[in-house]
Design a protein around this motif. Structure first.
Motif, PDB file in Angstrom:
ATOM      1  N   GLU A   1       0.814  -1.213   0.000  1.00  0.00           N
ATOM      2  CA  GLU A   1       0.000   0.000   0.000  1.00  0.00           C
ATOM      3  C   GLU A   1       0.854   1.272   0.000  1.00  0.00           C
ATOM      4  O   GLU A   1       0.439   2.297  -0.550  1.00  0.00           O
TER       5      GLU A   1
ATOM      6  N   VAL B   1       3.859   3.951  -0.786  1.00  0.00           N
ATOM      7  CA  VAL B   1       4.735   4.374  -1.883  1.00  0.00           C
ATOM      8  C   VAL B   1       5.835   5.284  -1.339  1.00  0.00           C
ATOM      9  O   VAL B   1       7.011   5.124  -1.654  1.00  0.00           O
TER      10      VAL B   1
ATOM     11  N   ARG C   1     -10.901  13.169  -4.495  1.00  0.00           N
ATOM     12  CA  ARG C   1      -9.941  12.441  -5.333  1.00  0.00           C
ATOM     13  C   ARG C   1     -10.552  12.084  -6.674  1.00  0.00           C
ATOM     14  O   ARG C   1      -9.914  12.219  -7.721  1.00  0.00           O
TER      15      ARG C   1
ATOM     16  N   ALA D   1      -5.747   7.358  -1.757  1.00  0.00           N
ATOM     17  CA  ALA D   1      -4.676   7.962  -2.556  1.00  0.00           C
ATOM     18  C   ALA D   1      -4.977   9.427  -2.815  1.00  0.00           C
ATOM     19  O   ALA D   1      -6.113   9.804  -3.125  1.00  0.00           O
TER      20      ALA D   1
ATOM     21  N   GLU E   1       5.358   7.438   4.891  1.00  0.00           N
ATOM     22  CA  GLU E   1       3.964   7.086   5.167  1.00  0.00           C
ATOM     23  C   GLU E   1       3.796   5.663   5.703  1.00  0.00           C
ATOM     24  O   GLU E   1       2.701   5.309   6.148  1.00  0.00           O
TER      25      GLU E   1
ATOM     26  N   GLY F   1       1.806   9.396  -5.163  1.00  0.00           N
ATOM     27  CA  GLY F   1       2.223   8.334  -4.259  1.00  0.00           C
ATOM     28  C   GLY F   1       1.831   8.569  -2.813  1.00  0.00           C
ATOM     29  O   GLY F   1       2.092   7.724  -1.963  1.00  0.00           O
ATOM     30  N   ARG F   2       1.211   9.695  -2.544  1.00  0.00           N
ATOM     31  CA  ARG F   2       0.826  10.010  -1.167  1.00  0.00           C
ATOM     32  C   ARG F   2      -0.650   9.681  -0.927  1.00  0.00           C
ATOM     33  O   ARG F   2      -1.406   9.420  -1.865  1.00  0.00           O
ATOM     34  N   HIS F   3      -1.027   9.710   0.382  1.00  0.00           N
ATOM     35  CA  HIS F   3      -2.396   9.374   0.776  1.00  0.00           C
ATOM     36  C   HIS F   3      -2.959  10.450   1.700  1.00  0.00           C
ATOM     37  O   HIS F   3      -2.216  11.198   2.332  1.00  0.00           O
TER      38      HIS F   3
END
Length: 431
Positions: free
Chosen positions: A291, A293, A417, A395, A297, A399-401
């Motif tokens: 999960e 990236v 999103r 997401a 995180e 690559g961030r959440h």
């Protein structure tokens, strides 16, 4: 007057014992020759010289014939050696095909050459049999699984089948987050071990126990998944698949010892609250690996999953990770009917299929085992998660959440999103 006696002449005086006159005087006897060492040596030398005779013409001809035969034999031997060595280095056409073969025990050179020819690995069965006989036969061939390949020279085939120390090597890099199916494909591509053989070895229960992989839990460890540490290794071509797995698991054991010592407090807390051991930590770490990236995180994502398992308010205890459902279709594609039409995507049918044992949408808690092989950062994140109350993440791009504590916040983040990623034609018209 008296007559004077006539004087005797010395030459006329008789000396015989009988007084008779007129007999000639006898010659004194010659002295007898005595044999001396020098004389004997000269005699022996004369005899030896007399015994030597000039070489007869037929002896010279025989010597010439023998020399000619020896020269011909030497030339023939050299030609045979050159032929064998040349054939041994001759490279067959390489179509990129590899052959997993379970090599039988006790084959002679002819039978071995026939088997190699039947697999399309040599062009001439007869020449290969001759080469094998000329280079020691098949006594050193190792029975069992081998990975052979097109384009290998006869010499290389001999090296592979005998697992010779000097055979070529390949560097194998295993990225973080790869599962054992990915690893098996790379090993075969690099001609280190066969895909099927590696998958069979890493799912063999007796072998797993020999490696020290825990077999406890509701389902038990189904494979070595999660214990095949991602790193760069070097292996000879056609290495025994079990030896490859043993190396990867040994590296995982070494890394785990270090990480467990560094995160002993976190491990003790997980043992006290959830009853977890190494296998459960690796299982959650594999989900975090799939999960996450961005490096920083990982502890946040780990905290979300742990909060879902520990927060009394989150009653479903479902981790809801798409990656787990997808792994179910890789590990056991025939168990879940939804996998047939999934095409490698987390469709609603796949993630909610109760027959997909690995789906954390359909089943609460952890999946039956790891879904990938996590690296050290993901393992460390589970042992030392961030202190948060987050229960959701989605997401956010790059690559961030975006992390949320409540479902309402999460749904709002999901809408934003979707709006950000939807094509212009899908957006509602401006008022």
């Amino acid at each position: 007057m008296g007559v004077r006696p006539r004087a005797s002449r010395p030459g006329n005086r008789r000396t015989g014992g009988d007084g008779a006159q007129g007999a000639p005087p006898r010659e004194p006897p010659s002295p007898t020759r005595k044999s001396t060492p020098a004389r004997r040596a000269r005699g022996a030398g004369h005899r030896a010289a007399a015994s030597r005779r000039p070489a007869r013409p037929w002896s010279r001809r025989a010597r010439a014939i023998l020399l000619g035969v020896a020269g011909a034999v030497a030339l023939a031997t050299a030609a045979l050696v050159a032929l064998v060595l040349g054939f041994g280095r001759a490279r067959a056409p390489d179509g990129g095909r590899v052959v997993e073969i379970n090599w039988p025990d006790g084959l002679d050179a002819g039978e071995a050459a026939a088997l190699l020819a039947a697999e399309g690995l040599v062009g001439s069965e007869r020449a290969m049999a001759l080469y094998l006989r000329a280079t020691g036969g098949t006594e050193g061939f190792v029975p069992g699984p081998h990975l052979l390949f097109e384009g290998a020279t006869p010499r290389e085939l001999r090296q592979l089948l005998t697992r010779a120390e000097g055979r070529p090597k390949a560097k194998v890099t295993i990225p973080e987050g790869w599962n054992r199916f990915d690893i098996a494909a790379r090993l075969e591509k690099l001609r280190v071990a066969g895909r099927k053989t590696f998958l069979a070895a890493t799912a063999d229960g007796a072998f797993l126990e020999a490696l020290g992989i825990e077999r406890g839990g509701a389902v038990g460890a189904e494979s070595a998944e999660g214990y095949l540490f991602p790193a760069t290794y070097e292996f000879p071509l056609d290495t025994d698949a079990r030896e490859v797995a043993r190396r990867l698991v040994a590296e995982s054991d070494r890394r785990w010892a270090v990480l467990a010592a560094q995160g002993k407090d976190g491990l003790a807390a997980l043992q006290a609250t959830l009853g977890w051991g190494r296998r459960e930590v690796l299982t959650l770490a594999s989900i975090v690996e799939k999960e996450a990236v961005v490096e920083e995180e990982r502890p946040l994502i780990a905290s979300v999953f742990l909060n879902r398992l520990l927060d009394p308010g989150f009653r479903s205890r479902r981790l809801q990770s798409d990656a787990t459902a997808l792994y179910g279709c890789v590990a056991s594609p025939n168990e879940a009917p939804s996998c047939a039409a999934a095409g490698g995507k987390p469709t609603p049918a796949v993630v909610r299929d109760p027959k997909n044992r690995y789906s954390t949408y359909a089943h609460p808690g952890l999946p039956p085992g790891p879904i990938a092989n996590p690296g050290a950062p993901s393992i460390a994140a589970v042992l030392a998660p961030a202190a948060t109350k987050y229960l959701y993440f989605v997401a956010a791009g790059g690559g961030r959440h975006r992390f949320s504590e409540s479902l309402d916040e999460h749904n709002s983040a999901v809408r934003k999103r979707r709006e950000a990623t939807a094509p212009p034609s899908a957006l509602p018209a401006a008022p």
